[in-house]
Enzyme design. Structure first.
Site, PDB file in Angstrom:
ATOM      1  N   GLU A   1      -1.181  21.483  11.173  1.00 35.55           N
ATOM      2  CA  GLU A   1      -1.312  20.350  10.219  1.00 35.55           C
ATOM      3  C   GLU A   1      -1.092  18.874  10.727  1.00 35.55           C
ATOM      4  OE1 GLU A   1       1.223  22.319  10.091  1.00 35.55           O
ATOM      5  OE2 GLU A   1       1.409  23.521   8.068  1.00 35.55           O
TER       6      GLU A   1
ATOM      7  N   HIS B   1      12.469  22.138   2.207  1.00 34.36           N
ATOM      8  CA  HIS B   1      10.759  22.445   1.567  1.00 34.36           C
ATOM      9  C   HIS B   1      11.268  22.200   0.089  1.00 34.36           C
ATOM     10  CE1 HIS B   1       9.892  25.439   4.447  1.00 34.36           C
ATOM     11  NE2 HIS B   1       9.065  25.856   3.342  1.00 34.36           N
TER      12      HIS B   1
HETATM   13  C1  LIG Z   1       5.330  23.457   9.988  1.00 33.48           C
HETATM   14  C2  LIG Z   1       5.006  24.624   7.769  1.00 33.48           C
HETATM   15  N1  LIG Z   1       3.812  24.499   7.438  1.00 33.48           N
HETATM   16  C3  LIG Z   1       3.905  25.404   7.208  1.00 33.48           C
HETATM   17  C4  LIG Z   1       4.963  26.458   6.632  1.00 33.48           C
HETATM   18  C5  LIG Z   1       4.881  27.773   5.534  1.00 33.48           C
HETATM   19  N2  LIG Z   1       5.238  28.968   6.258  1.00 33.48           N
HETATM   20  C6  LIG Z   1       6.391  29.474   5.926  1.00 33.48           C
HETATM   21  S1  LIG Z   1       6.581  30.578   7.162  1.00 33.48           S
HETATM   22  C7  LIG Z   1       4.765  30.831   7.871  1.00 33.48           C
HETATM   23  C8  LIG Z   1       4.409  31.706   8.673  1.00 33.48           C
HETATM   24  C9  LIG Z   1       4.598  31.238   9.493  1.00 33.48           C
HETATM   25  O1  LIG Z   1       3.829  32.553  10.630  1.00 33.48           O
HETATM   26  P1  LIG Z   1       5.032  33.149  11.627  1.00 33.48           P
HETATM   27  O2  LIG Z   1       5.132  31.624  12.460  1.00 33.48           O
HETATM   28  O3  LIG Z   1       3.825  34.380  12.596  1.00 33.48           O
HETATM   29  O4  LIG Z   1       6.143  33.768  11.674  1.00 33.48           O
HETATM   30  P2  LIG Z   1       6.043  34.689  10.923  1.00 33.48           P
HETATM   31  O5  LIG Z   1       6.438  34.496   9.520  1.00 33.48           O
HETATM   32  O6  LIG Z   1       5.161  35.513  10.952  1.00 33.48           O
HETATM   33  O7  LIG Z   1       8.016  35.326  10.724  1.00 33.48           O
HETATM   34  C10 LIG Z   1       4.119  29.417   7.288  1.00 33.48           C
HETATM   35  C11 LIG Z   1       3.080  29.264   6.781  1.00 33.48           C
HETATM   36  C12 LIG Z   1       6.373  26.056   7.396  1.00 33.48           C
HETATM   37  N3  LIG Z   1       6.926  26.608   6.868  1.00 33.48           N
HETATM   38  N4  LIG Z   1       5.827  24.617   8.136  1.00 33.48           N
END
Ligand SMILES: Cc1ncc(C[n+]2csc(CCOP(=O)(O)OP(=O)(O)O)c2C)c(N)n1
Ligand SMILES: [Mg+2]
Lengths: 356, 332
Positions: free
Chosen positions: A90, A159
């Site tokens: 972000e 959230h």
């Molecule tokens: C700062 C932030 N940006 C976006 C999100 C929305 N979001 C939640 S999980 C996720 C994907 C995370 O991917 P990864 O780190 O690979 O973990 P995984 O879900 O694959 O376990 C996103 C974009 C968030 N929770 N926090």
């Protein structure tokens, strides 16, 4: 009332104007599309705003279509250059959007949940909001950001925030809060066309609301509020989803013969002092309803302006109905208690009138 | 294999507990008993299990939105976790945190975190405490995060800090190939995220995250390094989530059936069973005994959660601060 069933009571009263009942989410997407068609410098960035790519062809799959499918279908029309999926960075992509805005583009950024504002807050505060001022007016930052706020969906503490005042507090940044399909169309278009950075906060509870939307191209002037109900007994001031709660409270009160006037602020910075003062000078009583936490909030700011400029007209102390000074709890019952409900507004008005 | 019988049993018990907890919790979510979104981690049992096998309650872990597996591997109780997901007063956080915010400070679990990347520096801070107190040998920090989180600035700041201060940290990157629908090949500038470790002056190791023994071995080395005061290590655990990103996601919208099949064939539980029975380290009967006990534990966990009370209304206002002289309950 479930979120899906709620029908936005806020109509502009456009008799005979061509238009239709539409869902908030569809209007949001249609407006983005229209602005991108209008101006080739407008492009969108965010996480999973199309979502997913074919491994072999590298083509976008549009599997996610943005948070709450807000931007679904746009990548087919505009391609991945203009519907640009980002890594989870972000601070980086908001900063890059500011850089693009400083150099001639008109970026729009989807920050997903309001709570992620803080990850990019330095860029917003120190670069987006201050560049024009500290560089002596040489430049402008025609950037639009949006994010989803609000409790009520079980998304818990990280959230669900509605920290409007955290944005409105920043000189150089504008803040708008649509409350229905009509206002999201006019405010999003105005935000994108505006030459200053504008943050549009979108309460999650509004996403599936339906309401009348004129077909014509229009913008809602930034900084203007509107009356969504007229009445003489008390003024209810709402913003974003609390405008709907105010409208519902007004209907309950009307059954008891109490006529509330409802103002939907629509913009939080700049905001419409005139409409607040005009209404309060007429009704002499005001309740401000805010889902944000109360300390240093918009509710407090509106109350201060009213106390300052309409003190002599008040027949009762200015009242605020807000969330508690606490984070958003997960448990459904606690979460419901966290949010200002129509009954809370009704109770506050009844107490106020009982005082005489 | 250089691993005790007890440890072997623990590995299997933990992985199976994670698997069944996720499946059970999903069932309950679809029945409407969870109060919010849930992110299942089945398929990814090996990384938390193989790593936490080397940890005690004095070691600290930081976790993510996909945190149930980390919690279980760190010894949290499944009944309190289930109750938390159902928003009950008996839940691990009194029903105020939910699936994405389960923590147990008595077990060295710093909390699941719903802001991607946000928990990474917490594990660095826990390691700082250990170094400050001179107890690195018995208290280290492990930070779990995903491939998506590897794009957050805070990871890079945390790696640099841990390296320049030589802190006892393990960065455990669970690369499951996707962040929501976004593939790692699209969003991450390198095939092996572990290759970035070099720039921060620490070893970076790519590990088969579907094989608990591979994770166990790599984690053993990294943790020994940390305990010996030699500083941080970066582990990239290549893994896969069997379900969607969250309970209601349809992963076939962005993943192929062949890919899912490929990883299902590498199911960490199946390969564990095959290996220990072939090498006669554990009997099929023993494995079944463990599974049966877990099945019962899950039934009990659901029953406990469903029969637990909701939090009191007052809970809305409690624990915002330790002390505060003029609180504002909702202005009404
Ligand atoms: C700062 C932030 N940006 C976006 C999100 C929305 N979001 C939640 S999980 C996720 C994907 C995370 O991917 P990864 O780190 O690979 O973990 P995984 O879900 O694959 O376990 C996103 C974009 C968030 N929770 N926090
Ligand atoms: Mg991932």
């Amino acid at each position: 009332m479930t979120i899906q069933q709620a029908i936005s009571p806020l109509g502009p009263g456009y008799d005979g104007v061509p238009g239709e009942e539409k869902r908030f989410r569809d209007v949001f997407r249609d407006t983005l599309r229209a602005e991108m068609q209008r101006d080739p410098d407008v492009f969108l960035m965010g996480e999973d705003i199309s979502g997913g790519f074919d491994k072999d062809t590298k083509e976008p799959l549009d599997a996610w279509g943005g948070p709450f499918a807000a931007t679904k279908g746009l990548v087919q029309e505009f391609g991945p250059e203009r519907i640009r999926d980002t890594p989870i960075s972000e601070a980086g992509f908001v900063g890059a959007a500011i850089g693009a805005a400083l150099t001639g583009l008109r970026p729009v950024v989807d920050l997903m949940y309001f709570d992620f504002v803080t990850v990019a807050y330095d860029q917003l505060l120190s670069n987006a909001a201050k560049s024009r001022y500290m560089f002596g007016g040489q430049t402008r930052v025609p950037l639009t950001l949006f994010a989803r706020s609000g409790a009520g969906t079980g998304h818990a503490a990280q959230h669900s925030e509605s920290f409007y005042s955290m944005l409105a507090h920043i000189p150089g940044l504008k803040v708008v809060v649509p409350s229905d399909p009509y206002s999201v169309k006019g405010l999003l278009a105005a935000a994108i066309r505006d030459d200053d950075p504008v943050f549009l906060v979108n309460d999650k509870k509004l996403i599936n609301l339906t309401g009348f939307v004129p077909d014509e191209d229009y913008i809602i002037e930034l900084g203007k509020g509107r009356y969504t109900r007229r009445g003489d007994d008390v003024t209810l001031v709402g913003m974003s989803y609390t405008s709907i709660a105010c409208q519902q409270a007004a209907e309950i009160l009307a059954a008891d013969g109490i006529e509330a006037e409802v103002i939907d602020m629509m913009s939080l910075s700049p905001f419409d002092e005139d409409i607040l003062l005009e209404s309060v000078m007429k009704t002499n009583r005001v309740v401000i309803v805010d889902e944000d936490t109360p300390r240093a909030s918009m509710a407090s700011e509106f109350a201060a302006v009213i106390a300052d400029k309409a003190f002599d007209y008040l027949d009762a102390p200015v009242k605020r109905v807000t969330a508690p000074h606490s984070p958003v709890p997960y448990n459904k019952g606690l979460e419901t208690a966290f949010m200002p409900q129509p009954e809370d507004i009704v109770g506050t008005v009844r107490n106020m009138l009982a005082r005489g | 294999m250089d691993i005790s019988k007890e440890k072997l049993e623990w590995l299997y018990t933990t992985m199976y507990r994670i698997r069944r907890f996720e499946e059970t919790m999903l069932e309950q979510t679809f029945k409407g008993n969870a109060m919010g979104v849930t992110h299942p981690s089945d398929g990814q049992e090996a990384p938390p299990t193989g790593i936490c096998a080397h940890l005690t309650d004095k070691d600290w872990i930081g976790s993510t939105h996909r945190g149930h597996g980390h919690c279980i591997a760190k010894g949290l109780e499944t009944d309190k976790m289930m109750a938390e997901i159902m928003g009950r007063a008996t839940g691990q956080c009194g029903g105020k945190g939910g699936s994405m915010h389960i923590a147990d400070f008595s077990k060295g679990m710093l909390g699941a975190n719903a802001v991607v990347g946000a928990s990474i520096p917490l594990a660095v801070g826990a390691a700082l405490t250990a170094k400050y107190k001179g107890i690195e040998n018995e208290s280290i920090g492990v930070s779990f995060f995903g491939d998506g989180a590897s794009s957050q600035g805070v990871l890079h700041e945390s790696m640099n800090l841990a390296s320049v201060w030589k802190l006892p940290v393990v960065f455990a990157c669970e690369n499951n190939g996707y962040a929501e629908a976004t593939p790692a090949w699209y969003a991450v500038s390198t095939d092996d995220i572990a290759s970035r470790a070099e720039g921060y002056g620490m070893p970076g190791v790519v590990v088969d995250g579907m094989d608990v023994f591979a994770v166990y071995d790599a984690a053993g080395e990294a943790i020994a390094r940390a305990r010996a005061g030699e500083g941080p290590t970066f582990l990239e655990l290549k893994t896969y989530r069997f379900h969607g990103h969250f309970h209601a996601d349809t992963p076939l919208n962005y993943r192929t059936e062949e890919e899912e099949e490929y990883f299902r064939e590498r199911d960490p539980l199946k390969s564990f069973e095959k290996r220990v029975t072939e090498q006669k380290l554990m009997t099929a009967k023993k494995l079944k005994g463990i599974r049966d006990a877990i099945e019962k534990e899950m039934v009990d966990a659901v029953e406990f959660a469903l029969n637990s009370p909701m939090p009191d209304a007052e809970a809305l206002y409690s624990d915002v601060y330790v002390s505060y002289s003029n609180p504002i309950p909702g202005l009404r």
